[in-house]
Design a protein around this motif. Structure first.
Motif, PDB file in Angstrom:
ATOM      1  N   THR A  47       0.854  -1.178   0.000  1.00 21.41           N
ATOM      2  CA  THR A  47       0.000   0.000   0.000  1.00 21.41           C
ATOM      3  C   THR A  47       0.893   1.231   0.000  1.00 21.41           C
ATOM      4  OG1 THR A  47      -0.112   0.143   2.422  1.00 21.41           O
ATOM      5  CG2 THR A  47      -1.802  -1.188   1.311  1.00 21.41           C
ATOM      6  N   ASP A  49       0.584   5.913  -0.138  1.00 25.90           N
ATOM      7  CA  ASP A  49      -0.150   7.157  -0.348  1.00 25.90           C
ATOM      8  C   ASP A  49       0.471   7.888  -1.532  1.00 25.90           C
ATOM      9  OD1 ASP A  49      -1.701   6.633   1.911  1.00 25.90           O
ATOM     10  OD2 ASP A  49      -0.290   7.661   3.236  1.00 25.90           O
ATOM     11  N   ARG A  67      -4.773   6.922  -2.648  1.00 23.97           N
ATOM     12  CA  ARG A  67      -4.163   5.755  -2.025  1.00 23.97           C
ATOM     13  C   ARG A  67      -4.104   4.642  -3.060  1.00 23.97           C
ATOM     14  NH1 ARG A  67      -8.172   4.156   1.559  1.00 23.97           N
ATOM     15  NH2 ARG A  67      -9.486   5.830   0.758  1.00 23.97           N
ATOM     16  N   LYS A  69      -3.371   0.434  -3.557  1.00 25.82           N
ATOM     17  CA  LYS A  69      -3.169  -0.907  -3.024  1.00 25.82           C
ATOM     18  C   LYS A  69      -2.784  -1.815  -4.182  1.00 25.82           C
ATOM     19  CE  LYS A  69      -6.821  -0.249   0.438  1.00 25.82           C
ATOM     20  NZ  LYS A  69      -8.094  -0.809   0.993  1.00 25.82           N
TER      21      LYS A  69
END
Length: 262
Positions: A47, A49, A67, A69
């Protein structure tokens, strides 16, 4: 960037040195791509940002926060989920990408204002992602099977020395006829890519920088700059807060997960 804008984008013991057995430019180019890919195996999931800064030709900027993932998939391309948090007018917008090694990638975009999931057709993958200079196809992981390769030369790239490799997308719906990538010889990280459009004109240049190493093996950039030479627009992506092996699974990457992405 996930292994996407980011894999656009990596060990050494897994194959023999590329200069030993690669005889033709095509063989050497492919061997470099394989080595880069081998160096990026086993990260499982991640993950991060992201901040996206859009600039028009006058230099005016707009900023978005996101964000990302990502999930490593055995025997296929990776999966990724990109979620917009700010500004308010794009909050909740999410892109789900299933990259495939050979078949066309699957991509779905959730638009909260319409409360529906829109499938991105293969013929539209060359279109801009959310008004940025990154195309939808740039948001997929760069699987080695997606290209044919040709080694061109060695060349200095900043303080490093790079392999310069030409790669040709196999997907007939790609917006690019070819790409020229600079891959550093120290760690096999993508440093720069020139993208040529369907008219064989230079369209964009991606510059990838500020790499950091995670888990003592995996290199990820902190910044990627995509400049469109034809429109004079640009987009900068910056990453922070990388986390690996967080326990993500296939269930976190479904069309239903798009609607509940927060």
């Amino acid at each position: 960037m996930n292994k996407t804008i980011s894999s656009l984008l990596m060990g050494a013991a897994l194959i023999a040195p590329v200069t030993t057995f690669a005889e033709t430019p095509e063989e050497k180019g492919y061997a470099i791509a394989v080595e880069a890919d081998n160096r990026n195996l086993g990260w499982k999931d991640s993950t991060a940002d992201m901040t996206m800064v859009l600039r028009n030709k006058r230099g005016d900027e707009s900023v978005r926060t996101l964000r990302v993932k990502s999930l490593e998939v055995q025997d296929d391309g990776d999966k990724s989920l990109t979620i917009f948090d700010e500004p308010k007018d794009v909050r909740g917008t999410a892109l789900l990408t299933f990259t495939h090694k050979v078949e066309p990638d699957d991509q779905w975009l959730y638009l909260p204002a319409l409360k529906r999931v829109k499938r991105i057709a293969s013929r539209n993958k060359s279109g801009p992602f959310m008004g940025s200079e990154f195309a939808f196809e740039d948001m997929s992981s760069q699987e080695i099977e997606k290209y044919d390769y040709k080694y061109l030369k060695d060349e200095p790239c900043g303080e490093l020395t790079c392999f310069v490799v030409e790669r040709f997308p196999k997907d007939e719906n790609s917006g690019y006829t070819r790409q020229i990538a600079w891959i550093d010889q120290a760690e096999y990280r993508v440093q720069k890519v020139d993208y040529y459009d369907r008219k064989e004109s230079l369209l964009k240049t991606l510059t990838v920088s500020k790499y950091n190493q995670y888990l003592a093996k995996y290199w990820r950039p902190s910044e990627s700059l995509m400049v469109n030479h034809q429109t004079k627009k640009s987009t900068t992506l910056t990453w922070e807060n990388y986390q690996f092996q967080t326990g993500l699974s296939d269930s976190d990457f479904t069309k239903n997960s798009l609607k509940r992405a927060r």
